[in-house]
Design an enzyme around this catalytic site. Structure first.
Site, PDB file in Angstrom:
ATOM      1  N   GLY A  12       0.783  -1.239   0.000  1.00 30.40           N
ATOM      2  CA  GLY A  12       0.000   0.000   0.000  1.00 30.40           C
ATOM      3  C   GLY A  12       0.809   1.280   0.000  1.00 30.40           C
ATOM      4  N   ASN A  14       1.724   3.102  -2.559  1.00 33.39           N
ATOM      5  CA  ASN A  14       1.123   4.098  -3.454  1.00 33.39           C
ATOM      6  C   ASN A  14      -0.119   4.721  -2.814  1.00 33.39           C
ATOM      7  OD1 ASN A  14       2.456   4.447  -6.211  1.00 33.39           O
ATOM      8  ND2 ASN A  14       2.563   2.229  -5.902  1.00 33.39           N
ATOM      9  N   ARG A  91      -5.756  -8.194  -8.669  1.00 35.81           N
ATOM     10  CA  ARG A  91      -6.810  -9.052  -9.184  1.00 35.81           C
ATOM     11  C   ARG A  91      -7.156  -8.643 -10.599  1.00 35.81           C
ATOM     12  NH1 ARG A  91      -7.563 -13.585  -7.152  1.00 35.81           N
ATOM     13  NH2 ARG A  91      -9.616 -13.658  -8.120  1.00 35.81           N
ATOM     14  N   HIS A 109       0.834   1.142 -13.143  1.00 39.06           N
ATOM     15  CA  HIS A 109       1.522  -0.073 -13.570  1.00 39.06           C
ATOM     16  C   HIS A 109       3.010   0.228 -13.647  1.00 39.06           C
ATOM     17  CE1 HIS A 109       2.018  -3.931 -15.512  1.00 39.06           C
ATOM     18  NE2 HIS A 109       2.817  -3.351 -16.382  1.00 39.06           N
ATOM     19  N   ASP A 145      -3.947  -3.826 -18.335  1.00 34.58           N
ATOM     20  CA  ASP A 145      -2.822  -2.887 -18.522  1.00 34.58           C
ATOM     21  C   ASP A 145      -2.787  -2.245 -19.913  1.00 34.58           C
ATOM     22  OD1 ASP A 145      -1.991  -3.543 -15.932  1.00 34.58           O
ATOM     23  OD2 ASP A 145      -0.687  -5.150 -16.617  1.00 34.58           O
ATOM     24  N   GLN A 173       9.372   7.115  -8.213  1.00 33.24           N
ATOM     25  CA  GLN A 173       8.631   7.891  -9.218  1.00 33.24           C
ATOM     26  C   GLN A 173       7.128   7.628  -9.137  1.00 33.24           C
ATOM     27  OE1 GLN A 173       9.977  10.342 -10.929  1.00 33.24           O
ATOM     28  NE2 GLN A 173      11.839   9.791  -9.807  1.00 33.24           N
ATOM     29  N   GLU A 174       6.749   6.379  -8.856  1.00 30.55           N
ATOM     30  CA  GLU A 174       5.316   6.062  -8.725  1.00 30.55           C
ATOM     31  C   GLU A 174       4.664   6.942  -7.671  1.00 30.55           C
ATOM     32  OE1 GLU A 174       4.083   1.940  -8.470  1.00 30.55           O
ATOM     33  OE2 GLU A 174       5.995   1.282  -9.284  1.00 30.55           O
TER      34      GLU A 174
HETATM   35  C1  GRF Z   1       3.478  -0.973  -7.469  1.00 32.31           C
HETATM   36  O1  GRF Z   1       4.713  -1.177  -8.103  1.00 32.31           O
HETATM   37  C2  GRF Z   1       2.395  -0.736  -8.490  1.00 32.31           C
HETATM   38  O2  GRF Z   1       2.843  -0.067  -9.630  1.00 32.31           O
HETATM   39  C3  GRF Z   1       1.998  -2.131  -8.873  1.00 32.31           C
HETATM   40  O3  GRF Z   1       2.075  -2.878  -7.678  1.00 32.31           O
HETATM   41  C4  GRF Z   1       2.996  -2.239  -6.784  1.00 32.31           C
HETATM   42  C5  GRF Z   1       2.214  -1.944  -5.538  1.00 32.31           C
HETATM   43  O4  GRF Z   1       3.006  -1.409  -4.504  1.00 32.31           O
HETATM   44  N1  GRF Z   1       0.702  -2.131  -9.502  1.00 32.31           N
HETATM   45  P1  GRF Z   1       2.306  -0.730  -3.262  1.00 32.31           P
HETATM   46  O5  GRF Z   1       1.331  -1.739  -2.683  1.00 32.31           O
HETATM   47  O6  GRF Z   1       1.610   0.519  -3.730  1.00 32.31           O
HETATM   48  O7  GRF Z   1       3.414  -0.445  -2.299  1.00 32.31           O
END
Ligand code: GRF
Length: 202
Positions: A12, A14, A91, A109, A145, A173-174
């Site tokens: 979690g 992000n 999922r 992604h 995706d 970066q995310e």
């Molecule tokens: C991230 O790399 C996201 O891009 C991918 O799964 C990972 C999730 O990481 N879809 P987090 O749970 O947000 O730490």
């Protein structure tokens, strides 16, 4: 005030970045709920700590994908979402579920789509010999995706990289990219025209 519902499956980080940005920048939106398909998702504790409603809809409790998606949809819609944010939600979703949230569901992604959809993106990037890798925020469509791209961030692939070092560089970066992209949605600056995203820069 717009309602955002975030779906997670694990760490979690992000989701955490989005919650922190929404708070710090005082978005005209609230994180109405964080929902996980796994009771042991680490991110649930962070959300609960922040006073955000949490829920678990465990896919293992449902006999089919369709039944799980129906239960998940009921849980999500209980929070009247303007936007559904997939943040490491592991999922595959059925077409009717995706259709129900068309134009109001985003995913992040860890690759520069259309390169490397699916899993093990960092391994794939290393094996490909590409010099650049990154992350993509896109609207979710029925094809995994493949939805219209909202924003991307790139990082270099360095000679000694492993999947771990590369994924850590992408993850930084995310955490910047996803809040920025969600903010654009919240501010009404995104539209989809003929399958591509238009960003209103005014
Ligand atoms: C991230 O790399 C996201 O891009 C991918 O799964 C990972 C999730 O990481 N879809 P987090 O749970 O947000 O730490």
């Amino acid at each position: 005030m717009k309602n955002i519902v975030i779906l997670i499956s694990g760490r979690g980080s992000n989701m955490e970045a989005v919650v922190r940005a929404a708070q710090a920048e005082q978005w005209p939106a609230r994180i109405a709920a964080v929902i996980s398909n796994r009771a042991d998702a680490k991110g649930l504790a962070f959300a609960a700590d922040k006073g955000i409603a949490t829920a678990v809809v465990a896919n293992k409790d449902y006999a089919s994908r369709a039944e799980f998606d129906a239960a998940l949809r009921t849980a999500i819609d209980g929070f009247a979402p303007d936007l559904v944010v997939l943040a490491g939600f592991m999922r595959i979703l059925t077409a009717p579920f995706v259709e129900h949230y068309a134009g109001r569901m985003l995913n992040i992604h860890p690759s520069l789509l259309p390169h490397f959809p699916g899993l093990a993106t960092h391994e794939q990037a290393l094996a490909s010999g590409m010099r650049e890798h990154g992350a993509t925020v896109h609207f979710v469509t029925a094809e995994l995706d493949h939805g219209p791209v909202v924003a991307q961030a790139t990082v270099p692939v360095l000679p000694d990289d492993t999947a771990d070092t590369l994924s850590a560089r992408v993850l930084v970066q995310e955490h910047l990219l996803y809040p920025r992209a969600i903010r654009l949605f919240i501010d009404g600056k995104l539209s989809i025209e003929q399958g591509t995203v238009r960003v209103d820069t005014q």
